[in-house]
Design a protein around this motif. Sequence first.
Motif, PDB file in Angstrom:
ATOM      1  N   TYR A 189      39.614  17.269  34.001  1.00 41.66           N
ATOM      2  CA  TYR A 189      39.708  16.794  32.633  1.00 41.66           C
ATOM      3  C   TYR A 189      39.282  15.323  32.579  1.00 41.66           C
ATOM      4  O   TYR A 189      39.509  14.560  33.520  1.00 41.66           O
TER       5      TYR A 189
ATOM      6  N   ARG B  88      51.943   8.069  20.487  1.00 45.40           N
ATOM      7  CA  ARG B  88      52.380   6.907  21.278  1.00 45.40           C
ATOM      8  C   ARG B  88      53.682   6.390  20.683  1.00 45.40           C
ATOM      9  O   ARG B  88      53.710   5.912  19.554  1.00 45.40           O
TER      10      ARG B  88
ATOM     11  N   LEU C  36      52.327  14.477  24.372  1.00 38.99           N
ATOM     12  CA  LEU C  36      51.158  15.299  24.073  1.00 38.99           C
ATOM     13  C   LEU C  36      51.553  16.752  23.897  1.00 38.99           C
ATOM     14  O   LEU C  36      52.361  17.286  24.648  1.00 38.99           O
TER      15      LEU C  36
ATOM     16  N   SER D  94      38.679  19.141  28.721  1.00 38.54           N
ATOM     17  CA  SER D  94      38.213  19.849  29.914  1.00 38.54           C
ATOM     18  C   SER D  94      36.724  19.608  30.166  1.00 38.54           C
ATOM     19  O   SER D  94      35.905  19.678  29.254  1.00 38.54           O
TER      20      SER D  94
ATOM     21  N   GLU E 133      41.182  28.233  28.523  1.00 41.23           N
ATOM     22  CA  GLU E 133      41.209  26.802  28.243  1.00 41.23           C
ATOM     23  C   GLU E 133      42.583  26.372  27.751  1.00 41.23           C
ATOM     24  O   GLU E 133      43.237  27.062  26.975  1.00 41.23           O
TER      25      GLU E 133
ATOM     26  N   SER F  57      49.977  10.326  35.098  1.00 42.38           N
ATOM     27  CA  SER F  57      49.460  11.598  34.627  1.00 42.38           C
ATOM     28  C   SER F  57      50.514  12.309  33.774  1.00 42.38           C
ATOM     29  O   SER F  57      51.559  11.749  33.470  1.00 42.38           O
TER      30      SER F  57
ATOM     31  N   ILE G   1      41.368  13.679  35.473  1.00 34.03           N
ATOM     32  CA  ILE G   1      42.560  14.349  35.971  1.00 34.03           C
ATOM     33  C   ILE G   1      42.196  15.721  36.525  1.00 34.03           C
ATOM     34  O   ILE G   1      41.470  16.489  35.884  1.00 34.03           O
TER      35      ILE G   1
ATOM     36  N   PHE H 105      44.403  20.038  24.352  1.00 32.71           N
ATOM     37  CA  PHE H 105      45.410  19.011  24.158  1.00 32.71           C
ATOM     38  C   PHE H 105      45.230  18.317  22.814  1.00 32.71           C
ATOM     39  O   PHE H 105      44.099  18.123  22.341  1.00 32.71           O
ATOM     40  N   GLY H 106      46.351  17.919  22.242  1.00 31.89           N
ATOM     41  CA  GLY H 106      46.305  17.064  21.083  1.00 31.89           C
ATOM     42  C   GLY H 106      46.024  15.631  21.504  1.00 31.89           C
ATOM     43  O   GLY H 106      45.997  15.318  22.695  1.00 31.89           O
ATOM     44  N   PRO H 107      45.838  14.738  20.524  1.00 32.40           N
ATOM     45  CA  PRO H 107      45.497  13.347  20.839  1.00 32.40           C
ATOM     46  C   PRO H 107      46.680  12.530  21.329  1.00 32.40           C
ATOM     47  O   PRO H 107      46.496  11.421  21.828  1.00 32.40           O
ATOM     48  N   GLY H 108      47.875  13.084  21.211  1.00 29.90           N
ATOM     49  CA  GLY H 108      49.053  12.363  21.676  1.00 29.90           C
ATOM     50  C   GLY H 108      49.730  11.544  20.596  1.00 29.90           C
ATOM     51  O   GLY H 108      49.113  11.165  19.596  1.00 29.90           O
TER      52      GLY H 108
ATOM     53  N   GLN I 132      40.052  11.989  30.257  1.00 28.78           N
ATOM     54  CA  GLN I 132      40.956  11.477  29.236  1.00 28.78           C
ATOM     55  C   GLN I 132      40.548  10.056  28.862  1.00 28.78           C
ATOM     56  O   GLN I 132      40.734   9.121  29.649  1.00 28.78           O
TER      57      GLN I 132
ATOM     58  N   SER J 100      47.540  12.738  39.578  1.00 27.07           N
ATOM     59  CA  SER J 100      47.885  11.478  38.927  1.00 27.07           C
ATOM     60  C   SER J 100      46.675  10.808  38.289  1.00 27.07           C
ATOM     61  O   SER J 100      46.821   9.822  37.577  1.00 27.07           O
ATOM     62  N   GLY J 101      45.481  11.359  38.557  1.00 30.74           N
ATOM     63  CA  GLY J 101      44.295  10.851  37.883  1.00 30.74           C
ATOM     64  C   GLY J 101      43.591   9.735  38.639  1.00 30.74           C
ATOM     65  O   GLY J 101      44.195   9.039  39.460  1.00 30.74           O
TER      66      GLY J 101
ATOM     67  N   GLY K 123      43.875   6.541  24.810  1.00 33.23           N
ATOM     68  CA  GLY K 123      44.401   6.868  23.493  1.00 33.23           C
ATOM     69  C   GLY K 123      44.057   8.267  23.009  1.00 33.23           C
ATOM     70  O   GLY K 123      44.310   8.589  21.845  1.00 33.23           O
ATOM     71  N   ARG K 124      43.506   9.081  23.895  1.00 33.10           N
ATOM     72  CA  ARG K 124      43.141  10.447  23.503  1.00 33.10           C
ATOM     73  C   ARG K 124      43.815  11.441  24.436  1.00 33.10           C
ATOM     74  O   ARG K 124      44.284  11.102  25.515  1.00 33.10           O
ATOM     75  N   GLY K 125      43.814  12.717  24.020  1.00 32.29           N
ATOM     76  CA  GLY K 125      44.278  13.763  24.903  1.00 32.29           C
ATOM     77  C   GLY K 125      43.188  14.161  25.885  1.00 32.29           C
ATOM     78  O   GLY K 125      42.003  13.893  25.658  1.00 32.29           O
ATOM     79  N   PRO K 126      43.550  14.795  26.991  1.00 35.24           N
ATOM     80  CA  PRO K 126      42.548  15.224  27.986  1.00 35.24           C
ATOM     81  C   PRO K 126      41.606  16.274  27.410  1.00 35.24           C
ATOM     82  O   PRO K 126      42.012  17.123  26.614  1.00 35.24           O
TER      83      PRO K 126
END
Lengths: 115, 112
Positions: free
Chosen positions: B36, A111, A92, B46, A103, A42, B89, A106-109, B38, B104-105, B41-44
């Motif tokens: 959330y 890697r 992220l 809600s 709210e 997480s 999550i 989050f961004g997409p991250g 997820q 931890s999901g 490859g993406r962000g979480p």
Amino acid sequence: SAVISQKPSRDICQRGTSLTIQCQVDSQVTMMFWYRQQPGQSLTLIATANQGSEATYESGFVIDKFPISRPNLTFSTLTVSNMSPEDSSIYLCSGKDGQSYNEQFFGPGTRLTVL
Amino acid sequence: KNQVEQSPQSLIILEGKNCTLQCNYTVSPFSNLRWYKQDTGRGPVSLTIMTFSENTKSNGRYTATLDADTKQSSLHITASQLSDSASYICVVSALNFNKFYFGSGTKLNVKP
């Protein structure tokens, strides 16, 4: 709702180099955060990016390793310095406004793989 | 110590079946609890948010429950679809501190 973008989306870097990740929010947010997510794990908060002042780092994270800038209410950068393979992770960015009920987006991250 | 624990760690179900994910927390003082989703490859993103006074909240096929007395929450997914395959999550916010505690999901895999 806020839309958050990050650049780069992914990168492969050599040990000892540094990478700066950019985070852009499409609207002003009070708070911005940087998280790290190890594979299959997480999210762990690295720091809170404060506008116009030094970021607030969580235990285990230091400014020399993860310098952060936040010049305005919509943009922040995180630098991963002097990288080692242990820094390989997803980074992220998130933004949030006002009270804790609001709210958190989050961004997409990004890697990151360090060889 | 403020903690959020989720179970199971992973789950495989067949498309069309229902499932329930669990979240237990010790965060105090409690402000709100979010679930959330997820995707890889993406962000979480809600799904639901609940405050102390709310004990159920729905978002389409997702229904979250909260028992603030026992400090437990669940996320129920009805008639699962392949697109539900993701990590879920649980995040608990502490009152007045703007701090977020992440579980931890649960990694859900929906198979055809």
